[in-house]
Write an enzyme that holds these catalytic residues in place. Structure first.
Site, PDB file in Angstrom:
ATOM      1  N   GLY A 135       0.833  -1.206   0.000  1.00  0.00           N
ATOM      2  CA  GLY A 135       0.000   0.000   0.000  1.00  0.00           C
ATOM      3  C   GLY A 135       0.863   1.249   0.000  1.00  0.00           C
ATOM      4  CB  SER A 136      -0.014   4.816  -0.431  1.00  0.00           C
ATOM      5  OG  SER A 136      -1.015   4.899   0.553  1.00  0.00           O
ATOM      6  CB  THR A 137       1.154   3.764   4.786  1.00  0.00           C
ATOM      7  OG1 THR A 137      -0.157   4.273   4.514  1.00  0.00           O
ATOM      8  CG2 THR A 137       1.747   4.509   5.963  1.00  0.00           C
ATOM      9  CG  ASP A 155       0.959  -4.332   5.904  1.00  0.00           C
ATOM     10  OD1 ASP A 155       0.830  -3.406   5.083  1.00  0.00           O
ATOM     11  OD2 ASP A 155       0.538  -5.485   5.695  1.00  0.00           O
ATOM     12  CB  ALA A 164      -4.233  -0.916   8.998  1.00  0.00           C
ATOM     13  CE  LYS A 191      -2.424  -5.487   6.494  1.00  0.00           C
ATOM     14  NZ  LYS A 191      -2.233  -4.310   5.610  1.00  0.00           N
ATOM     15  CD  GLU A 197      -1.460  -6.484   3.172  1.00  0.00           C
ATOM     16  OE1 GLU A 197      -1.041  -5.467   2.607  1.00  0.00           O
ATOM     17  OE2 GLU A 197      -2.655  -6.607   3.510  1.00  0.00           O
TER      18      GLU A 197
HETATM   19  C1  5RP Z   1      -3.168  -3.714   1.326  1.00  0.00           C
HETATM   20  C2  5RP Z   1      -3.485  -3.160   2.662  1.00  0.00           C
HETATM   21  C3  5RP Z   1      -2.991  -1.790   2.965  1.00  0.00           C
HETATM   22  O1  5RP Z   1      -2.142  -1.858   4.057  1.00  0.00           O
HETATM   23  C4  5RP Z   1      -4.155  -0.905   3.286  1.00  0.00           C
HETATM   24  O2  5RP Z   1      -5.043  -0.940   2.177  1.00  0.00           O
HETATM   25  C5  5RP Z   1      -3.716   0.536   3.566  1.00  0.00           C
HETATM   26  O3  5RP Z   1      -3.221   1.106   2.391  1.00  0.00           O
HETATM   27  P1  5RP Z   1      -2.666   2.580   2.347  1.00  0.00           P
HETATM   28  O4  5RP Z   1      -1.435   2.599   3.161  1.00  0.00           O
HETATM   29  O5  5RP Z   1      -2.407   2.826   0.881  1.00  0.00           O
HETATM   30  O6  5RP Z   1      -3.735   3.495   2.882  1.00  0.00           O
HETATM   31  O7  5RP Z   1      -4.095  -3.781   3.495  1.00  0.00           O
HETATM   32  O8  5RP Z   1      -3.757  -4.963   1.132  1.00  0.00           O
END
Ligand code: 5RP
Length: 262
Positions: A34-36, A89, A91, A102, A111
């Site tokens: 994901g982006s984070t 990770d 969320a 997630k 994950e």
């Molecule tokens: C991917 C996930 C991501 O951690 C979740 O969607 C958060 O994403 P982002 O950091 O882009 O908001 O579970 O399967």
């Protein structure tokens, strides 16, 4: 430059930067999706480059594996390492007990396997991901392609007896075709609006034939690093029972992490 980033992106960057400091030399680290998580990979890449940090990483998706290799991080499969020191990770939602939703990025299966195979899981998130009760974000459920419509009906039926406010299951699409996970499966997004008993829901969903895994992470996450747009971070560790507040200096540089994408 970071000034070009939205407040949410700055918050994600702040959380990821603080979490990158939790990684110690020699660690075996699970890298989320994901982006984070992408900010985290870049922050770790900087430490590899600038400090000579040596780690081995297990990415939770092909996307993260590509980012990690590009950042100069040594990447291995989970079977090569078997057990990890730490997984970091993102969320989609977290509650006060650090139960999570997630799978917004479609990588929930890897994950969950990687986080469960880790001594410690730390979530990185902007403050908008914190909720009183899980369920506003649609709950992703990974299902096998064979008979997915039957699985969807079964999922909607079991929801009748559970503490949720909605029961609509929607097949996730990628353009005109169903979304396909790294394991070749599909995702049903469950629009539940409120999940009263996440543990019970998770157990019931995983009993349904055709369901591979669901996006509820119960008793898996140990700590969360919450980032804010002004660089403040809060590290809440429910296992240790501690809360640490700090501020991360957001770098002011051209092109900083400019290629980060979800
Ligand atoms: C991917 C996930 C991501 O951690 C979740 O969607 C958060 O994403 P982002 O950091 O882009 O908001 O579970 O399967």
């Amino acid at each position: 430059m970071t000034s070009d980033l939205s407040p949410i992106d700055k918050a994600k960057l702040a959380a990821a930067s603080r979490a990158a400091d939790l990684v110690e030399p020699g660690m075996k680290v699970g890298l989320g999706t994901g982006s984070t998580a992408a900010w985290l990979v870049h922050a770790l890449g900087e430490r590899v480059r600038d400090e000579g940090l040596r780690i081995t990483a297990v990415p939770t998706s092909t996307r993260t594996a590509e980012l990690a290799r590009a950042a100069g991080i040594e990447v291995l499969g989970l079977d090569a390492l078997r057990w990890l020191d730490l997984t970091i990770d993102g969320a989609d939602e977290f509650d006060g007990q650090l139960n999570l939703i997630k799978g917004g990025g479609g990588a929930l299966l890897h994950e969950k396997v990687v986080a469960t195979a880790s001594d410690r899981m730390v979530v990185i998130a902007d403050a908008s991901k914190q909720v009183e009760t899980l369920g506003a974000f649609p709950l992703p459920v990974e299902v096998i392609p064979f008979g997915w419509q039957t699985t969807k009906t079964l999922v909607e039926e079991v929801l009748i007896g559970l503490d949720v406010l909605g029961r609509n299951a929607v097949l996730r699409m990628n353009g005109d075709a169903p979304f396909v996970t790294d394991e070749g499966n599909h995702i049903l997004d469950l629009h539940l609006h409120r999940i009263g008993q996440p543990r019970q829901l998770s157990l019931v969903l995983n009993q349904i034939p055709g369901v591979v895994e669901n996006g509820l992470f119960i008793d898996i996450c140990d700590a969360v690093v919450i980032g804010y747009g002004d660089g403040r971070v809060e590290l809440r560790d429910i296992t240790a029972g501690t809360v640490e507040k700090a501020r991360v200096a957001l770098p002011e540089r051209d092109n900083i992490f400019g290629d980060v994408s979800d």
